[in-house]
Design a protein around this motif. Sequence first.
Motif, short mmCIF file in Angstrom:
data_model
loop_
_atom_site.label_atom_id
_atom_site.label_comp_id
_atom_site.label_asym_id
_atom_site.label_seq_id
_atom_site.Cartn_x
_atom_site.Cartn_y
_atom_site.Cartn_z
N ARG A 96 -34.08 18.10 -33.43
CA ARG A 96 -35.40 18.61 -33.01
C ARG A 96 -35.29 19.43 -31.73
O ARG A 96 -35.87 20.51 -31.61
CB ARG A 96 -36.38 17.45 -32.82
N TRP A 97 -34.54 18.92 -30.76
CA TRP A 97 -34.39 19.64 -29.49
C TRP A 97 -33.68 20.97 -29.74
O TRP A 97 -34.11 22.01 -29.22
CB TRP A 97 -33.60 18.80 -28.49
N LEU A 98 -32.61 20.94 -30.52
CA LEU A 98 -31.85 22.16 -30.76
C LEU A 98 -32.69 23.20 -31.50
O LEU A 98 -32.67 24.39 -31.18
CB LEU A 98 -30.58 21.83 -31.56
N ALA A 99 -33.48 22.74 -32.48
CA ALA A 99 -34.32 23.67 -33.24
C ALA A 99 -35.34 24.33 -32.31
O ALA A 99 -35.61 25.54 -32.43
CB ALA A 99 -35.03 22.92 -34.36
N ALA A 100 -35.90 23.56 -31.39
CA ALA A 100 -36.89 24.11 -30.45
C ALA A 100 -36.24 25.13 -29.52
O ALA A 100 -36.84 26.17 -29.20
CB ALA A 100 -37.53 22.98 -29.65
N GLU A 101 -35.00 24.86 -29.09
CA GLU A 101 -34.32 25.77 -28.18
C GLU A 101 -33.94 27.08 -28.85
O GLU A 101 -34.09 28.15 -28.26
CB GLU A 101 -33.08 25.08 -27.59
N VAL A 102 -33.43 27.01 -30.08
CA VAL A 102 -33.01 28.26 -30.74
C VAL A 102 -34.21 29.12 -31.11
O VAL A 102 -34.08 30.35 -31.23
CB VAL A 102 -32.13 27.98 -31.98
N MET A 103 -35.39 28.50 -31.27
CA MET A 103 -36.59 29.29 -31.55
C MET A 103 -36.99 30.16 -30.36
O MET A 103 -37.73 31.13 -30.51
CB MET A 103 -37.76 28.35 -31.91
N LYS A 104 -36.47 29.84 -29.17
CA LYS A 104 -36.76 30.63 -27.97
C LYS A 104 -35.91 31.90 -27.92
O LYS A 104 -36.17 32.79 -27.11
CB LYS A 104 -36.53 29.79 -26.72
N LEU A 105 -34.87 31.96 -28.74
CA LEU A 105 -34.01 33.14 -28.78
C LEU A 105 -34.71 34.28 -29.52
O LEU A 105 -35.65 34.06 -30.28
CB LEU A 105 -32.69 32.81 -29.49
N ASP A 106 -34.22 35.49 -29.28
CA ASP A 106 -34.73 36.62 -30.05
C ASP A 106 -34.51 36.34 -31.53
O ASP A 106 -33.50 35.74 -31.92
CB ASP A 106 -34.00 37.91 -29.65
N GLU A 107 -35.43 36.80 -32.35
CA GLU A 107 -35.38 36.49 -33.78
C GLU A 107 -34.04 36.87 -34.39
O GLU A 107 -33.49 36.14 -35.24
CB GLU A 107 -36.52 37.20 -34.50
N ALA A 108 -33.49 37.99 -33.97
CA ALA A 108 -32.21 38.46 -34.54
C ALA A 108 -31.05 37.55 -34.16
O ALA A 108 -30.02 37.54 -34.84
CB ALA A 108 -31.93 39.88 -34.09
N ASP A 109 -31.22 36.81 -33.06
CA ASP A 109 -30.13 35.96 -32.57
C ASP A 109 -30.27 34.51 -33.02
O ASP A 109 -29.41 33.68 -32.72
CB ASP A 109 -30.07 36.00 -31.04
N GLN A 110 -31.35 34.18 -33.72
CA GLN A 110 -31.58 32.80 -34.10
C GLN A 110 -30.63 32.38 -35.23
O GLN A 110 -30.62 33.01 -36.29
CB GLN A 110 -33.03 32.60 -34.54
N PRO A 111 -29.84 31.33 -35.01
CA PRO A 111 -28.90 30.88 -36.05
C PRO A 111 -29.63 30.16 -37.18
O PRO A 111 -30.75 29.67 -37.00
CB PRO A 111 -27.98 29.92 -35.29
N SER A 112 -28.99 30.07 -38.31
CA SER A 112 -29.58 29.39 -39.46
C SER A 112 -29.56 27.88 -39.24
O SER A 112 -28.84 27.36 -38.37
CB SER A 112 -28.79 29.72 -40.73
#
Length: 336
Positions: A175-191
């Motif tokens: 949950r924490w990791l998913a919330a953090e990666v959502m803060k990245l630019d859309e193009a940089d968000q990992p799957s």
Amino acid sequence: MPWLHEAWQSLQKRLAENRLPHALLVTGERGVGKRMFADGLAALLICEQPASDSDNGHQPCGVCKQCELVSAGTHPDIRIYTPEKSRMIKVDQVRALSSFAVSSPQVGQRKIAIIDRADQLNINSANALLKTLEEPSDDVVLILLQESGRPVLPTIRSRCQNLLIAIPDGDAAARWLAAEVMKLDEADQPSAELCGKALALSGNAPRLAYEYLTSDFLTQRDQALAQFRQFMKGQLTVGEAAKPFKAMGLEGALWLFEGWAADLARITAGGSPRDTDAADMLGYLAKFNPPWRAHQILALIHEARSAGVYNVNPELEAVRLLIAWQDLMPRKRASA
């Protein structure tokens, strides 16, 4: 980070009972948030008027002069000591810490020294720190950070109160990791698949998993694993196999080797590996080797890590470890 809550509450209890130690040894796995915890504690201890929160206890007010300096990263009464180019904390750094510890606070009521990481004090710097630990000033608090599995001198440990930060469970880490990666630019968000892979390789240490996702580590690791497979099958020279490990740097290469060796030990003990991509190769090795061979590899890795203080060549260390791994392969019997 919610998994820090238990350790924070433990600390709040000590503060409420006026049992704040002059030296606190915070231990936890790499990437679990020890430094963030230490920074939060330093901010709380330096604050002029901490605010009370029913869920989280006392927190920095965020508005006083001390908090403004902390927020700007310029508070003169908070000092941080980290390993330098030698990968160790040197004696000159500890001498500077000792001078800081006996000086008067410049703008606050107390001084905070964070040693990140105490497990990378060399023998001279560790001995130099003992005097400060043995004769602490009333207005100084030392926060020492230790990575789990990395030794700290018993003489230092015995002069600190210990606090453990536990790894979160898989759901909390995800949950924490998913919330953090959502803060990245859309193009940089990992799957989601990559996030799961990073968490598995980090052993559920969320900040380490985030570091993996926002760096070249996963790509380098895939290249290293592919070269490793070919080398173990005799399809690649040791020099070629060592190249991707060299690109990762010594600590990255040792961390990868250490993870595989720990997985080999788990498999030989009937457990499951963390690195599922390497599971087939490690499972094959487990069929032909007793558990102690995995621990032998781990011992070599620890030796290489200790040698890192002398700026050893990462490629040569990778070659040495690759040869040790190849020794685990079954030998073909000569025909009669």
